[in-house]
Design a protein around this motif. Structure first.
Motif, PDB file in Angstrom:
ATOM      1  N   ASN A 144       0.816  -1.220   0.000  1.00 29.61           N
ATOM      2  CA  ASN A 144       0.000   0.000   0.000  1.00 29.61           C
ATOM      3  C   ASN A 144       0.847   1.267   0.000  1.00 29.61           C
TER       4      ASN A 144
ATOM      5  N   ALA B  58     -13.971   5.687  -3.678  1.00 28.47           N
ATOM      6  CA  ALA B  58     -13.011   5.688  -2.573  1.00 28.47           C
ATOM      7  C   ALA B  58     -13.249   6.938  -1.730  1.00 28.47           C
ATOM      8  N   TYR B  60     -12.373   9.160   1.372  1.00 29.40           N
ATOM      9  CA  TYR B  60     -11.177   9.317   2.207  1.00 29.40           C
ATOM     10  C   TYR B  60     -11.328  10.595   3.024  1.00 29.40           C
ATOM     11  N   ILE B  67      -1.521   9.810   4.827  1.00 30.85           N
ATOM     12  CA  ILE B  67      -2.054   8.508   4.435  1.00 30.85           C
ATOM     13  C   ILE B  67      -2.900   8.612   3.176  1.00 30.85           C
ATOM     14  N   CYS B  68      -3.792   9.619   3.153  1.00 27.84           N
ATOM     15  CA  CYS B  68      -4.644   9.769   1.966  1.00 27.84           C
ATOM     16  C   CYS B  68      -3.781   9.965   0.734  1.00 27.84           C
ATOM     17  N   ASP B  70      -0.840   8.866   0.163  1.00 24.91           N
ATOM     18  CA  ASP B  70      -0.318   7.571  -0.275  1.00 24.91           C
ATOM     19  C   ASP B  70      -1.390   6.729  -0.959  1.00 24.91           C
ATOM     20  N   GLN B  71      -2.583   6.759  -0.374  1.00 18.99           N
ATOM     21  CA  GLN B  71      -3.653   5.917  -0.917  1.00 18.99           C
ATOM     22  C   GLN B  71      -4.040   6.378  -2.311  1.00 18.99           C
ATOM     23  N   TYR B  75      -3.559   4.435  -5.926  1.00 19.04           N
ATOM     24  CA  TYR B  75      -4.630   4.155  -6.890  1.00 19.04           C
ATOM     25  C   TYR B  75      -4.283   4.758  -8.247  1.00 19.04           C
ATOM     26  N   ARG B 139     -12.561   6.322   5.774  1.00 17.84           N
ATOM     27  CA  ARG B 139     -11.762   5.764   4.694  1.00 17.84           C
ATOM     28  C   ARG B 139     -12.487   4.487   4.272  1.00 17.84           C
ATOM     29  N   SER B 156     -12.022   0.890   6.253  1.00 22.51           N
ATOM     30  CA  SER B 156     -10.647   0.761   6.752  1.00 22.51           C
ATOM     31  C   SER B 156     -10.493   1.606   8.013  1.00 22.51           C
ATOM     32  N   ASN B 161      -3.848   2.730   5.281  1.00 23.29           N
ATOM     33  CA  ASN B 161      -4.062   2.727   3.833  1.00 23.29           C
ATOM     34  C   ASN B 161      -4.500   1.324   3.416  1.00 23.29           C
ATOM     35  N   GLY B 163      -4.839  -0.133   0.633  1.00 23.64           N
ATOM     36  CA  GLY B 163      -4.278  -0.767  -0.557  1.00 23.64           C
ATOM     37  C   GLY B 163      -5.333  -0.968  -1.633  1.00 23.64           C
TER      38      GLY B 163
END
Lengths: 173, 180
Positions: A144, B58, B60, B67-68, B70-71, B75, B139, B156, B161, B163
């Motif tokens: 992730n 998604a 968020y 974190i967002c 990264d997520q 994607y 999330r 989540s 995150n 994934g």
């Protein structure tokens, strides 16, 4: 709990023997600063555990946010085709702050390989499929972000300082 | 884990890892609530425009939080894979269109970010993915089938995150495609 869906295979980049007690798989990106921070910690772990630890590096370039990540990964794969993967892998992380095209060619020459040949392989993208394969397997296993670690096939979700990683390794089945 | 033992004693668990939080969001089999939201300062996107193919929603909490970032960055990298299922991806948060525009530009995002901004969180509430205490969405992930029915959903923990593996498995099931 996320599990590694692609077991360690013959085409992987591997340090250490199959008889090691633990296998640590890293999904990493050469331009990711956090992977750069993890690099010396992994070296320390390898020194500490020696033959008891097998280390595997798989490509997970975040191409849209790291402009040089794909080129760096392809350069390491080019080195791999000449049996010098780990030399290039280490040099890329050790020189991460200077990661530009010029560096890729300089490092290639430094380890005794042809910059022209690297140029040709980058243009023809011959290593891209191999990198994609790593990436897609990683996505399926629940990678992730970078770096993501799997210890004996189970994703390590904690921080990656030396003590935490060592503890997770010691506790792994 | 995330619940107090007091809360756990009041709420029966329905299976391993499940609890009140996991059961909260709109479940599989529900009709996906329709929405029309701004995705740019002068352009809206409606769920009905996307139907006929799988849609990934998604939710968020916020643009810019690590974190967002990264997520959504993840994607963004998986878009070709999503495209192989003809699936459309939409990110949704309560941030304004201008905030989304700056975020998308900074992260080089190639999918729409919908602004659930006014009335704030209205769509997140319809999907039961709103956090009253924080004033943001959860999330939460939804995969909606071509007919507008929720085929898969996942809540989540906010700090994790999730994934893309769950989304891809859901798309596999929807399209009968196997892992490749």
């Amino acid at each position: 709990m996320n599990r590694l869906l692609v077991p360690v295979h013959a085409n992987d980049h591997i340090q250490g023997g199959a008889d090691a007690e633990w296998t640590l798989v890293e999904y990493g990106d050469y331009q990711c600063p956090v992977c750069g921070q993890a690099y010396p910690i992994l070296k320390q772990l390898q020194e500490h555990l020696r033959h008891r630890l097998r280390f595997v590096f798989r490509n997970f370039p975040l191409r849209q946010i790291h402009r040089m990540a794909e080129f760096a990964a392809e350069t390491a794969e080019f080195a791999s085709a000449h049996g010098r993967f780990w030399q290039m892998h280490d040099l890329l992380f050790e020189n991460q702050e200077d990661l530009e095209s010029e560096l890729l060619f300089r490092l290639t020459t430094k380890i005794g390989l042809s910059a022209d040949e690297l140029q040709q392989s980058l243009v023809s993208e011959i290593y891209r499929d191999r990198i994609d394969l790593d990436f897609r397997g990683g996505i399926r296993s629940g990678v992730n972000g970078t770096p993501t670690f799997f210890i004996n096939g189970v994703r390590h979700d904690g921080s990656f300082d030396f003590d935490t990683l060592l503890r997770s390794i010691a506790e792994a089945d | 884990m995330f619940m107090s033992s007091f809360a756990q004693s009041l709420i029966p668990l329905t299976g391993p890892g499940s609890g009140v939080k996991r059961n909260k969001i709109l479940p599989v089999g529900s009709v996906a609530p329709q929405f029309t939201l701004f995705v740019t300062p002068n352009q809206t996107l409606s769920l009905r425009e996307l139907l006929g193919r799988p849609v990934i929603l998604a939710f968020y909490p916020a643009d810019w939080s690590p974190i967002c970032g990264d997520q959504m960055a993840l994607y963004n990298e998986v878009l070709p894979e999503f495209a192989s299922y003809r699936a459309a991806l939409v990110g949704i948060s309560v941030d304004s269109v201008w905030c989304h525009a700056a975020f998308a530009a900074a992260r080089n995002l190639h999918f729409p970010l919908a602004s659930d901004f006014e009335p704030k969180g209205q769509i997140a509430r319809l999907y039961r993915a709103y956090r009253d205490a924080d004033g943001t969405s959860e999330r939460a992930l939804f995969v909606i089938d071509r007919n507008g029915i929720i085929a898969w959903s996942y809540l989540s923990p906010v700090a994790v995150n999730p994934g893309a593996d769950g989304i891809l498995e859901a798309l596999d099931k929807l399209t009968g495609k196997t892992m490749g």
